[in-house]
Design an enzyme around this catalytic site. Structure first.
Site, mmCIF file in Angstrom:
data_model
loop_
_atom_site.group_PDB
_atom_site.id
_atom_site.type_symbol
_atom_site.label_atom_id
_atom_site.label_comp_id
_atom_site.label_asym_id
_atom_site.label_seq_id
_atom_site.Cartn_x
_atom_site.Cartn_y
_atom_site.Cartn_z
ATOM 1 N N ASP A 1 0.833 -1.216 0.000
ATOM 2 C CA ASP A 1 0.000 0.000 0.000
ATOM 3 C C ASP A 1 0.864 1.261 0.000
ATOM 4 O OD1 ASP A 1 -2.057 -1.773 0.263
ATOM 5 O OD2 ASP A 1 -2.940 -0.827 2.049
ATOM 6 N N HIS B 1 3.901 -2.046 3.196
ATOM 7 C CA HIS B 1 3.933 -0.712 2.578
ATOM 8 C C HIS B 1 5.265 -0.531 1.868
ATOM 9 C CE1 HIS B 1 0.820 -0.393 5.693
ATOM 10 N NE2 HIS B 1 0.284 0.555 4.924
HETATM 11 ZN ZN ZN Z 1 -2.662 3.119 3.291
#
Ligand code: ZN
Length: 485
Positions: A288, A445
């Protein structure tokens, strides 16, 4: 002396002669006067026409004529025409009353007669109705004045004084000049049949839920062929991402009459494919908040091991936007995370969320040539950061699903966003999380270098433990969380 006396005497006798003659003449005159008086002779004026006449303004005035005569009874009806003097004037360029005096002399007297001449404006103004070539009044606006002029022989331009009265079938124009002469003109108004409203597109429209609805509109043409389409108003609206039946009513009103037509719009769900569970032990690596400075490194690692992953992308680091294109070309799945990742903006309203979502879609489209039907909510569908807008996630999940978008959460949180700041920690969280699970959607991430650095060890561990690494697809397991708002 004597001569003088004689002279005197002579003189005296001459004077008496003259005196006698004078007396005689006086007697004669007196007799004549008596005779005339006895005759009833007197002066008579003869006017041609009336003693009071009216002359139209501006026309030449010619005295109709007059004469003076003496008339009597006893000595016949013979007349004596006397010379007549006229005084006074008539100016037909100026309205008013004039007096002409006719005078004559007879015997010792002066005689006169008068004529009153009125100069008056007797001509009413003229009203000219203008027409505009090709003009046809339309039903909506009604008749629009094509113009008129009013002119008076005396007052000149009276256009500004025209009184215009619009009646049902005609217009009356009236104007009076300063002398009270009235002119009336009339214009017949053509009757215009009310417009017909013709729906463009279907009367009963069935369309798939989406973010945009374009109303095909209507065409309105009145009885004179005037296109009044842009005067049509629409009542009702369609929320294209919410399933349901909507009514749009198109109306056109000219104040006196209203015509309308209605359309029904049905928003249908866009079906999502049923989820297919993979047969083998599977790990879905998902990243993400990128792309960012470490995305390139991550793509290198993934390419090295021929592992396909999923990127839920943002617009936060536009300078790395091309990494989306690279990831896509290298076989990874590109899905929407958010444009701004600003919880308070995107969860403030459905429209805000959709605006952000659609903007992120444009980045995806720019980099991959297509839009995606896959996305992940910032904070996941279980987030409570959106609690400031109660129910927003519940509503968004429904409407996004209606439009055929599938959201993905995760099973295993690597902890790289909160709590874990080391590669070893990320590896530990992921490997322990996946252990014992057949299917794991893992959250990482790619904007965290220590998380990207953990990927190689995770892949090695996974392969050693019989896992297959796959990219998510539209029919992949969704890992949905329990919605908390
Ligand atoms: Zn996010």
């Amino acid at each position: 002396m004597a001569r003088r006396k004689e002279k005197k005497g002579k003189k005296k006798s001459g004077r008496s002669w003259k005196l006698t003659l004078l007396l005689f003449l006086l007697l004669l005159l007196a007799s004549a006067a008596v005779l005339f008086t006895m005759d009833g002779r007197h002066v008579q004026f003869r006017l041609v026409g009336s003693s009071e006449i009216t002359v139209p303004y501006g026309e030449d005035f010619v005295d109709p004529g007059r004469s003076a005569v003496t008339v009597g009874r006893l000595f016949g009806t013979g007349v004596l025409v006397l010379p007549v003097e006229t005084s006074g004037y008539v100016n037909t360029k100026v309205i008013g009353t004039y007096e002409l005096t006719y005078t004559t002399e007879f015997l010792f007297d002066s005689y006169s007669a008068k004529r009153i001449v009125h100069v008056a404006d007797l001509t009413p103004p003229t009203i000219t109705l203008q027409t505009v070539n090709g003009y046809q009044p339309d039903w909506f606006t009604g008749y629009e004045e094509e113009g008129f002029l009013a002119w008076d022989n005396c007052d000149g331009d009276l256009t500004a004084q025209v009184e215009r009265e619009v009646l049902e079938d005609r217009i009356e124009y009236r104007v009076s000049d300063s002398s009270g002469n009235e002119a009336v003109a009339e214009r017949t108004l053509p009757a215009v049949a009310p417009p017909e409203l013709t729906l463009l597109g279907e009367e009963y429209m069935v369309i798939s839920a989406s973010m945009e609805f374009e109303d095909p509109g209507v065409i309105a043409v009145d009885g004179k062929g005037n296109d009044l389409s842009d005067k049509v108003t629409v009542e009702g609206s369609v929320t294209p991402y919410k399933l349901g039946e909507y009514e749009l009513t198109y109306s056109l009103s000219n104040g006196a009459e209203t015509v309308s037509v209605t359309r029904t719009v049905v928003i249908e769900r866009v079906e999502l494919p049923a989820v297919v569970q993979p047969d083998e032990k599977t790990i879905y690596l998902t990243f993400d908040d990128g792309p960012g400075p470490y995305t390139g490194d991550l793509l290198d690692i993934l390419a090295n091991y021929d592992v396909k992953a999923t990127f839920f992308v943002t617009g936060l680091n536009p300078e790395y936007e091309d990494m989306i294109g690279r990831a896509y070309r290298e076989g990874h799945t590109i899905a929407v995370h958010t444009l701004s990742h600003n919880y308070y903006a995107i969860y403030a309203s459905e429209q805000n969320y959709l605006d952000d979502f659609y903007a992120a879609q444009e980045i995806v489209y720019r980099q991959t040539g297509s839009y995606t039907r896959m996305f992940r909510f910032p904070g996941g569908s279980s987030n409570t950061v959106s609690n400031f807008n109660p129910g927003i996630i519940s509503r968004l999940t429904v409407l996004m699903n209606n439009m055929g978008y599938q959201y993905f959460d995760w099973h295993i949180d690597s902890g790289d966003a909160v709590g874990t700041r080391t590669t070893a920690g990320v590896v530990a969280n992921v490997t322990s999380g996946c252990t014992g699970r057949k299917i794991s959607v893992v959250l990482q991430h790619d904007v965290k270098d220590y998380s990207v650095a953990a990927v190689e060890q995770i892949i090695i561990w996974g392969r050693q433990n019989g896992y297959t690494f796959r990219a998510l697809e539209l029919d992949s397991p969704t890992a949905h969380h329990r919605i908390a708002n």
